[in-house]
Design a protein around this motif. Sequence first.
Motif, PDB file in Angstrom:
ATOM      1  N   ASN A 274      37.801  38.153  43.203  1.00  0.00           N
ATOM      2  CA  ASN A 274      37.645  39.512  42.712  1.00  0.00           C
ATOM      3  C   ASN A 274      38.971  40.152  42.325  1.00  0.00           C
ATOM      4  OD1 ASN A 274      34.945  39.277  43.244  1.00  0.00           O
ATOM      5  ND2 ASN A 274      35.117  40.074  45.329  1.00  0.00           N
ATOM      6  N   ARG A 275      40.089  39.602  42.884  1.00  0.00           N
ATOM      7  CA  ARG A 275      41.372  40.246  42.658  1.00  0.00           C
ATOM      8  C   ARG A 275      42.172  39.590  41.532  1.00  0.00           C
ATOM      9  NH1 ARG A 275      41.998  43.590  47.153  1.00  0.00           N
ATOM     10  NH2 ARG A 275      43.342  44.692  45.684  1.00  0.00           N
TER      11      ARG A 275
ATOM     12  N   TYR B 294      31.633  30.296  39.066  1.00  0.00           N
ATOM     13  CA  TYR B 294      32.516  31.304  38.485  1.00  0.00           C
ATOM     14  C   TYR B 294      32.883  30.881  37.072  1.00  0.00           C
ATOM     15  CZ  TYR B 294      36.601  34.406  37.981  1.00  0.00           C
ATOM     16  OH  TYR B 294      37.497  35.340  37.551  1.00  0.00           O
TER      17      TYR B 294
END
Length: 1627
Positions: free
Chosen positions: A759-760, A804
Amino acid sequence: MEDTDVEQVTLALLDAANDKDIGVQEQVRKSVLTLGKQQPERVLAMCQDYLLKHPKLIVSHRVVILRTIERIVDSKIEEINSNKIKSIISLASDEMTRSKDVVPDWQQAASNILVAVGNKHINDIMEEILSKFQPGVLPHFFVVQTLANLADSNVFGMVPFLNAILGTMLPMLNMAKQDNMKWVFSSALRHFSDSILEYLANLDKAPDPTVRKDTFSSEMCAAFDILFQNWLQNREPKLRLTVAEALGSMCHLMASDKLEEQIPKLIPAILSLYKKHNNEHYIISKSLCQVLDASVNMGSRVLETQLESLLFALHHQVSAPMDFSNPPTVKNHNEVLRCFSLLANTFPDRLVLFILQRLENTSERSRLGSLAVLRHLINSTTATMESKKLLILASIRQPMADHSNKVKKRVVQVISAMAHHGYLELEGGELLVRFIVQNCALPDTYQRGQKPADPEEVTNEALRSMCDNTLHLLTTTVGQLADVLWPKLLYFLTPPQYSNATTPLCKSLVVLGTKKKNDQESSFNIDFTQEVNLPTPQCLFIRLLVNAAFPFNSREHGGPSLSLLRVLSTNIHPKTEPLWDNEIPPLLSLLEESSVESLDKKKWHEMLLKFLSKTLATIEDDKWVCQLASEATRYLSTYNNALEEKSFLYRYIGMTLQHSFNKEKVKKQLHETLLSAHHNDAIEREGVAMGVGLCANSHLEGTLAKLEEFGKSDAFKKSPSIFNLLKERNEVEVEKVKSTLILCYGQVALHAPPEKILNRIDQDILRSISKHFNTKDLTMKLSLIQSVGFIAKAISECVKKQGYVFTRKQELITVMLDFIKAEAADSLRTPVRHLVMTACANLMALDPALSENETFDLLKVCVNSVFSLPPETYTPERVKEEEVLDPKQRQTLYKDTLGALQDLLKSVLSRNPTPDGLQSVFKHIESWLSSGQDHERARAVSLTANILAHYLDILTVKNMVTFHNLGALLGRLCPRCSDPVSTVRTAAIDCLYTLLYIQLRYEGFALDYKDEGVESLLAMKESLDNPDHAILYKTCSDITKVMSKRLPQQQLTTLVFMLFEGLVDSQGNCCRASSVILNTLLKSRGGGLQELVPEMLEVLHVRLQNITEDQVRVAVGQTVLILASQHLQTVINTLINQPLPYDSWTSEMWMALGSDPVVAKQIIEMVMEKLLILAPYVDRKDGLIRGGTTKMATNQPLAMTCGLKDLLLNGQSQEPALSSFPQLFSCLTVRIGASVGVAATKENGKLAGTIHVAGVAVDALRILLARAQMDEVMKRLDEDDAWDAMRESNTHITGITLLARAVAKHAGPRLPAIVECLCPSLSNIYECQRITVTAFFSELLNHHVVTELMLIDVLMNNMMERISDHCSTVRMLAVRGLGNIAVGSPEKVNKYAKELLAAMSSGMEEKDDPGKLITLEAMSGLSKVLLYLDKKSVHLLVVYIFMKIKPFLESENDEIRCASIHLMGNLSKFGSGEPIFKDQIHNVLVSLLLHLVDPNPDVVKACKYAMRICAPVVGSEQITSMFQNHLHEDKNLHYGEFINDLTKYLIQDFPNMLNFYHISVIQFFKSNWPEVRAGAAMFIGFLLGNLQEEHLSHLNMGTITKGLVMLLQDPDPVVRVKAAEAMGHFH
């Protein structure tokens, strides 16, 4: 023994006493001495007479005799009567004083006799000497010298005379005008003084205990005055020194008041001598020491007035450098130190003050001397120095600051002495410890391998080593220092200036700590708050663990640091002990097994960080952990000069922060770390980033926040400056800080928890780094590339756990490719390429997949960017200010870049593992495979090999898919198997190997299936490295056969097409490989080759001789074979008619004919038939002038032999060769015999003489044996150099013998057929062929295999027939063969006994035997046969044979001598019990004994053997035992001891034969061999030495004496020595 014999011998020895050989002189001296000890008076009398009768004898000869007299007297003084003693004294006295001039050697020898006699007869001696020592008359030099030496050797005898002697001597002193007389008087006074002092020291043993010192005082004082007042000032240096030495000894005997009066004058006088003498200071110092000793003992009051001058002079002496290769300088130094000890006991305060003042002098020599004295005083006058300890401690500081290593070394020695006497425990002692540690930390003076130019120089290494040892000794041997050193030594572990001392410090602390811990001493537990200057536990932990990270730095400090950490465990933190006791030992074990090269640095650092992590988890004390982080951050600056260590410390800090729960503390430490880092250095930037990454594992949010905050801080703002230079510098620094930040983001992504990082990545990490993508700065580029790679790696790890899609994948790849495109195409200066490709490889694994065009562009850019680079060895020109890489850096960069490209291609292939996917990758490499540049081809083939191997690894065949591009790939790659570059060839084989296994997988074979043909490719790599084109030809053929076997029919056309293309390859070798592969492939699968045969033959005859390439020739050879299979006779006739010697293309055609067994067999049979019927040579007359004939080889047999040899070179000829092996072997063996000594003829003006006719046949036979796989036979013949021997006339028989031996031993079953084929040649008209076959058969009889094969009768009958051959060589070989039966088939000997004995007997009587070769063979053969014959067969012939061989015992021919002795030994068993045979043995016993020292070792062995065998016949048990115990061929014999013992037994057991023995021995005095003459002299000597009186009548002493006297004049010194030694037994 008659007295005249002894006298005659003694006289001869005295004549020889001055022999020119030193060894003879020495033995003569020993023998005269031996005779003298047995009959001292007689020998002494002769020596006296000799000297008296030869008054003009040269001095050296007189000296030898006088020395002999001295030794006899010295050893036998008790046995010599008084009259003789007196006459000797008279002689010696006369010899000593005859010449008024001094003749040292002569007169000294005479003097020594008087001294030797004086030890027992002092009164007689004194009577004689004193008669020549009269008042008022100056005596002879050696009279005084003799008195002096007598005083030394007989103290108790001489002292009672000394008072009178001194009384007589005193007036003489003033009469002495010559320096040599003054010297001898001075020397005598010294000896007298020393003698008196020794007498007084041993009064309890003295004959007159009433003697007192004052008895001699007045005479000594009077003599002292003369020596001191008059002689001490003499100009002659040697005299002055002797006078000084005498004065020193005389001081002890002077009256106290007289000495007290002289001291103020004496001491300055002695001190002044130092300036007058550059050398020999030792004698002056010794004299001074004696004066001081006498003065101190009597309590002199005036000595103090001389103290100042004494101290200055002595200090000057002690400061002089010692030369250990010159012992007097060392002795002088020790004497001077003794002087200081004497003065220290009397004037301690002044002496110590003087020495300490001298320490202030900055002169190196002065300080070295002062320190030497100080050390001596501390060790030798402990009580005196007790009160001076604090003063000395204060004063030693000055030399401690000296820069000279020599001074430092001496200071260390003083400190060591002080430590053992309780100085270091006092206040100020810690400074001395600091001094030792400082010098343990010295850097190296020289690079490794260099040596100092000055051997006296004290290098840093030497001083450091000494300090290491001193610290260890203080730790282990001075118990009271334990509390001084523990824990204070810990202080020195942390300051950087002591880093080189870490190893010895840690070792000492481990010893101290372990002892205190084991003894449970309370002082083991350190209170860090109370101890001054100690580092904190955290600081120690940091330092020691960073040391361990680089274990081979600073003199291998890693292991000791870890060991100390374990000892300190509870002092670092109470909870660590169990963990460290468990964790540290395995780490230490790993270090012990490793070296700098073998230790995996990365893995080792990971182990230490894991150890740190476990430690922090065990401690569970956040406050302690936070303090550790703070201490570590503060400690960073100490590593500014050691960036590797500093980089590791950043990781250490990161791991520590990972374990901290205090978020504010973590942010603070991160802030400090980022702010204080030196961003200009790449190693430090990487360390900071790794530390930040490790911290992020537990503090992701805080770390990212701190990085964002840091990115906005002032560190990124460019400082305005009026100077452009500064502005530029600031910009550069900002770019470096940005690089650190970018790397930090990459490491955060890599180390952060997978569940949190995805997420980062977009919102924080990529956002922060993407704004820098347009940078031109190389450092930032590299950081960006690395970070992108880390991000891709992190994502791929996360994707394993959660799906992903990385939307920015193509964007990042495009940025990366732009970086590559910006790089210079013609050089490799930066790691941009390899980092980009590594990042792209990581990105390729992520979704979404790239399009076909995107993949094409990516691969095109990367492959072309790397392949177009110049070779690794190319050094680019320096551009502007760029640094030029050193060769090692360039090598690493190239390796990393090529490895990264390989990983990228594998990554692309992994996305599409199909034939089309493989082709999409291969098409980028394909064009580079045939590049004209070696390095480009090497890269292309190597990369292809790795890509194909990867393809095979990941291949999964789900459907029946065809490997449609197999033919194209094989066609491109197989010509590279013959590339000029070896790495290309090897990689090409790997490619083919992998391709064929890929095909097998597509055919449905299992993953683990191994195909024999394909596997054989790997074994062909070595063949490809062989420069021989014939081997490359064969290898390429073999490769083609393997490919052909696995190649589907539909791929054949494509492969052939590609091979035609390969014929125009940029490399000639590969063109030739293509032709070979094509030829082989078409032969096996084309089917239409026969149509081209006429055309091929036409081309061959026109162009073949112009072809230089071996591979093409091989291809032509195969064509010739096809022709020969159809037109054999025509082809053979053509080849035979080619001129000799054959050129290479003709030879290769012959060789090619051996490829087909059928054709080869037909040719072999044809050649054997022709060689059998054609004449091997013709005799040609050499002309009228020279006369004689020469054997000239006939052409056709020679040409056929050459052709046969070439044909057999072909490995395929093995089968036909084996099928006709016995016939071919026999044919070639006989051909060799017929060719030895034969010359080749000229033909058409061309000299065929370059052919070695026999050599061709030998080579053919050699190849035949190889084809027959007779490896052991070949090996043995190679070892024995038999091939060369067979070729030449003079060694041909030896060579054939070796051939027969090898065949018999290693190929026995083949013999019946070979023998059968060879037998007809024994009756051949050609003598040379009969010799060859007889030699072969003769050797066969040496082996039992012929009996086992039932060939014995055939061979024996042939040998018997050859005994009467008209050729002497054949007869000799036949005799040898008959003798050999005893070795090969001993059980058959008696069957042929009659024939054998007759043949051997006639052989020994052979008249037509100029070289005695037949005789030698007959004796040697009979020796062997006798071992197995029955007694009844030989009994009547024993004495007859014995008589036959006796003349040969002294033959000058070594072999005949050896054979006759052997035969004699073997005859003995047939004569045992026969008196007549015993007599014969005794007749030759002396000869055998003396030949034990024969110059020929084989004769010696034969003698030992014969005597051991004959021993039972001799008739003496002791002699039998001696012979059998000592006479072993392989043992050394001490001949002297052996003969000595033997003569005892001969005397004991055969007294009646002594006359015969000694006459026999005397005959050998005239032997041709000096060794035997010397042995004969020894024999006689021992015989005389062991003979009792009653047996003397058996010996003719006159003859013996005459013989030995003659030997004493022998030209050989060894003989003279033994003769002299024998004469020593005349007593």
